[in-house]
Structures are given as structure tokens and as C-alpha cells.
Design a protein around this motif. Sequence first.
Motif, mmCIF file in Angstrom:
data_model
loop_
_atom_site.group_PDB
_atom_site.id
_atom_site.type_symbol
_atom_site.label_atom_id
_atom_site.label_comp_id
_atom_site.label_asym_id
_atom_site.label_seq_id
_atom_site.Cartn_x
_atom_site.Cartn_y
_atom_site.Cartn_z
ATOM 1 N N GLN A 34 73.018 57.487 23.743
ATOM 2 C CA GLN A 34 74.151 56.573 23.779
ATOM 3 C C GLN A 34 75.405 57.258 24.300
ATOM 4 N N ALA A 37 74.942 57.584 28.059
ATOM 5 C CA ALA A 37 75.099 56.263 28.666
ATOM 6 C C ALA A 37 76.573 55.885 28.748
ATOM 7 N N THR A 40 78.116 57.883 31.502
ATOM 8 C CA THR A 40 77.652 57.352 32.778
ATOM 9 C C THR A 40 78.393 56.069 33.124
ATOM 10 N N ASP A 41 78.553 55.180 32.147
ATOM 11 C CA ASP A 41 79.273 53.926 32.379
ATOM 12 C C ASP A 41 80.731 54.186 32.759
ATOM 13 N N LEU A 67 70.048 58.435 35.339
ATOM 14 C CA LEU A 67 70.757 57.469 34.517
ATOM 15 C C LEU A 67 71.750 56.654 35.334
ATOM 16 N N LEU A 68 72.429 57.293 36.274
ATOM 17 C CA LEU A 68 73.352 56.555 37.149
ATOM 18 C C LEU A 68 72.596 55.486 37.921
ATOM 19 N N ARG A 71 71.583 52.672 35.403
ATOM 20 C CA ARG A 71 72.732 51.896 34.924
ATOM 21 C C ARG A 71 73.285 51.042 36.036
#
Length: 71
Positions: A34, A37, A40-41, A67-68, A71
Motif C-alpha cells: 500500500q 502504491a 506510485t500514485d 507497478l507504474l 497503476r
Amino acid sequence: MHGGSERLAAVVGWDLWRDGVVPGDVAHPGEELQQVAARTDAVLGRVRPLLDEGDVAVVAHGHLARLLTVR
């Protein structure tokens, strides 16, 4: 590899994405999914407005790049 990663890599069939990693010690606990994430966001939040002006290159290590992409 360091500590837990070496132990996991020795397990036949181990997969980072499916099986995760061994948590680090108190001094080096690592990040929860989390937390990664959210980081990344935050990057994507900064990048999205720049896309109006053209292409944007984002450079990251392998796992963060994955992850990029997701997402």
C-alpha cells in the motif's frame, strides 16, 4: 540479494509477485504494498498533467516500473 530475499530465491518456484518478500528487521522494515502504491500514485499524479504537453519519460527500477505500468 539481501537476507530474506536470498532465502526466498532458494525456494523452488518462489515468485516475488505471488509470494512476496520476507519483512526486514526493525532497522530496515521495507515498504508495504500500500505504501508503494501510494508513492506510485503520487508520481502518476505529477506526470499526468505533463502528458498534455507531449510524451513523458519515467525512469524507475524494475519492480516500481511494473507497478507504474499496472497503476
